[in-house]
Enzyme design. Structure first.
Site, mmCIF file in Angstrom:
data_model
loop_
_atom_site.group_PDB
_atom_site.id
_atom_site.type_symbol
_atom_site.label_atom_id
_atom_site.label_comp_id
_atom_site.label_asym_id
_atom_site.label_seq_id
_atom_site.Cartn_x
_atom_site.Cartn_y
_atom_site.Cartn_z
ATOM 1 N N ASP A 1 0.847 -1.194 0.000
ATOM 2 C CA ASP A 1 0.000 0.000 0.000
ATOM 3 C C ASP A 1 0.881 1.240 0.000
ATOM 4 O OD1 ASP A 1 -2.402 -1.399 0.123
ATOM 5 O OD2 ASP A 1 -2.643 -1.167 2.289
ATOM 6 N N ARG B 1 -1.115 -0.542 -8.628
ATOM 7 C CA ARG B 1 -2.523 -0.237 -8.303
ATOM 8 C C ARG B 1 -2.638 1.290 -8.353
ATOM 9 N NH1 ARG B 1 -3.725 -0.928 -2.368
ATOM 10 N NH2 ARG B 1 -4.264 -3.113 -2.704
HETATM 11 P P1 FDA Z 1 -13.974 9.627 -4.907
HETATM 12 O O1 FDA Z 1 -13.521 9.777 -3.502
HETATM 13 O O2 FDA Z 1 -13.959 10.832 -5.792
HETATM 14 O O3 FDA Z 1 -15.409 8.985 -4.906
HETATM 15 C C1 FDA Z 1 -16.172 8.747 -6.063
HETATM 16 C C2 FDA Z 1 -17.504 8.122 -5.672
HETATM 17 O O4 FDA Z 1 -17.292 6.837 -5.099
HETATM 18 C C3 FDA Z 1 -18.282 8.879 -4.605
HETATM 19 O O5 FDA Z 1 -19.057 9.901 -5.149
HETATM 20 C C4 FDA Z 1 -19.100 7.764 -4.000
HETATM 21 O O6 FDA Z 1 -20.191 7.471 -4.833
HETATM 22 C C5 FDA Z 1 -18.138 6.620 -3.997
HETATM 23 N N1 FDA Z 1 -17.322 6.558 -2.767
HETATM 24 C C6 FDA Z 1 -16.025 6.907 -2.650
HETATM 25 N N2 FDA Z 1 -15.589 6.741 -1.390
HETATM 26 C C7 FDA Z 1 -16.622 6.297 -0.688
HETATM 27 C C8 FDA Z 1 -16.784 5.931 0.668
HETATM 28 N N3 FDA Z 1 -15.789 6.017 1.563
HETATM 29 N N4 FDA Z 1 -18.000 5.519 1.057
HETATM 30 C C9 FDA Z 1 -19.032 5.425 0.176
HETATM 31 N N5 FDA Z 1 -18.926 5.763 -1.137
HETATM 32 C C10 FDA Z 1 -17.748 6.189 -1.559
HETATM 33 N N6 FDA Z 1 -5.239 5.234 -1.000
HETATM 34 C C11 FDA Z 1 -3.949 5.440 -0.695
HETATM 35 O O7 FDA Z 1 -3.544 6.574 -0.471
HETATM 36 N N7 FDA Z 1 -3.069 4.360 -0.616
HETATM 37 C C12 FDA Z 1 -3.461 3.099 -0.890
HETATM 38 O O8 FDA Z 1 -2.640 2.166 -0.831
HETATM 39 C C13 FDA Z 1 -4.825 2.871 -1.235
HETATM 40 N N8 FDA Z 1 -5.290 1.625 -1.503
HETATM 41 C C14 FDA Z 1 -6.570 1.473 -2.005
HETATM 42 C C15 FDA Z 1 -7.005 0.215 -2.435
HETATM 43 C C16 FDA Z 1 -8.243 0.088 -3.037
HETATM 44 C C17 FDA Z 1 -8.684 -1.248 -3.540
HETATM 45 C C18 FDA Z 1 -9.089 1.236 -3.199
HETATM 46 C C19 FDA Z 1 -10.428 1.142 -3.883
HETATM 47 C C20 FDA Z 1 -8.689 2.458 -2.720
HETATM 48 C C21 FDA Z 1 -7.442 2.581 -2.104
HETATM 49 N N9 FDA Z 1 -7.016 3.814 -1.619
HETATM 50 C C22 FDA Z 1 -5.701 3.985 -1.277
HETATM 51 C C23 FDA Z 1 -8.002 4.901 -1.370
HETATM 52 C C24 FDA Z 1 -8.069 5.896 -2.525
HETATM 53 O O9 FDA Z 1 -6.903 6.649 -2.600
HETATM 54 C C25 FDA Z 1 -9.266 6.841 -2.348
HETATM 55 O O10 FDA Z 1 -9.089 7.576 -1.167
HETATM 56 C C26 FDA Z 1 -10.614 6.151 -2.296
HETATM 57 O O11 FDA Z 1 -10.670 5.080 -3.185
HETATM 58 C C27 FDA Z 1 -11.740 7.131 -2.663
HETATM 59 O O12 FDA Z 1 -11.527 7.643 -3.949
HETATM 60 P P2 FDA Z 1 -12.385 7.209 -5.246
HETATM 61 O O13 FDA Z 1 -11.412 6.923 -6.344
HETATM 62 O O14 FDA Z 1 -13.268 6.110 -4.927
HETATM 63 O O15 FDA Z 1 -13.124 8.522 -5.696
#
Ligand code: FDA
Length: 280
Positions: free
Chosen positions: A107, A157
């Protein structure tokens, strides 16, 4: 025991509960990456303990015959104590993964650790190919890091980034973070080694689907990833359409930092939690 609403995002406090979640996800056609929660360990004994936890977890996955790899944080296995300690522990975990035919994702944590994590990754990757790392599209440096990882043949990732970072290091506007995510996703899909596109953002997912369709990139050349408890229906529908989906399943007693990051990401989650506390 965990209380609701933590259970929405965290599979349980122990391995037994985590494996129940893994089996349920596998039955829906989803792969898993298991994360034993914990970070910023300050004592050598504790770092050794978590190294052992991960080695045992890899053997547990093999014994249970479930479809899961593991995700680890370097600060959990000693990066805050001594770099060499974290490297030695990582190598021991990678050796256990080799022994059990498994694979390990490192991560990415906040910017104080970006350079250290990537340096350590490139170093161990020379001898241990069963590992990959994470790139955050919010960081200004990420385009260069991605090129180096593509050249090394390493699996990435791609995420937006979960930590609050200062403007000199990170894009502050959502639009910039999203545009960079789309650009890096295209680079990785075109020339990277089995990239993982980790987001819940429908626009980002749609952009990836358009790109792979245009370029004729087969669904087995990459995977989508989402966090446990978020957008379950989208997880299932992507699998039904023939795409690969891996769910990141956190478990363990130290859930607070992880849970806080999930709340910070989305104000609806905070309202959801507060609403429930008021109702109780
Ligand atoms: P964004 O936050 O813009 O959300 C888009 C949409 O997704 C929202 O409008 C909502 O519909 C939905 N959504 C997002 N978050 C939600 C929540 N918490 N609850 C409910 N709905 C939600 N980060 C990092 O810094 N280091 C890492 O190693 C990882 N590892 C990692 C693994 C995996 C498998 C995932 C999916 C994510 C990570 N992350 C991470 C976290 C990543 O950086 C990020 O903070 C989150 O995925 C939220 O960003 P989104 O891309 O989902 O978009």
């Amino acid at each position: 025991m965990l209380i609701w609403p933590v259970t929405r995002f965290v599979a349980g406090t122990d391995r037994h509960q985590a494996f129940e979640a893994v089996r349920e996800l596998n039955a829906r056609g989803l792969s898993v990456s298991l994360d034993r929660l914990g970070e910023n360990v300050k004592e050598r004994k504790q770092a050794e303990h978590f190294r052992d936890v991960y080695v045992r977890l890899l053997h547990g996955i093999a014994d249970a015959g479930v479809d899961a790899n593991i995700s680890i944080k370097l600060t959990m296995i000693g990066l805050d104590i001594e770099r060499k300690l974290a490297r030695d522990h990582l190598v021991e975990i990678l050796e256990a993964a080799e022994e059990t035919g498994n694979w390990v994702r490192i991560d990415m944590e906040g910017t104080p650790y970006t350079q250290l994590t990537l340096e350590l990754f490139h170093r161990v990757f020379e001898a241990h190919r069963n590992t990959g790392v994470v790139i955050q599209s919010m960081l200004r440096r990420s385009a260069e890091d991605v090129e180096r990882l593509i050249a090394a043949g390493a699996r990435v990732r791609l995420v937006k980034g979960a930590y609050k970072e200062p403007a000199p290091l990170a894009f502050q506007e959502k639009r910039e973070v999203n545009d960079e995510f789309d650009r890096l996703a295209r680079r990785l899909l075109d020339d990277g080694e089995y990239p993982a596109i980790a987001t819940h953002d429908q626009e980002r997912i749609d952009a990836v689907l358009r790109h792979v369709t245009e370029r004729g990139i087969a669904p087995d050349r990459f995977e989508f990833q989402m966090l446990y408890g978020i957008r379950r229906q989208t997880q299932d529908s992507l699998v039904e359409r023939g795409y690969r989906m891996r769910v990141y399943v956190p478990y363990g007693g130290q859930w607070l930092p992880y849970f806080s990051r999930r709340l910070r990401e989305r104000k609806e989650n905070v309202l959801f939690v507060l609403g429930n506390l008021v109702r109780k």
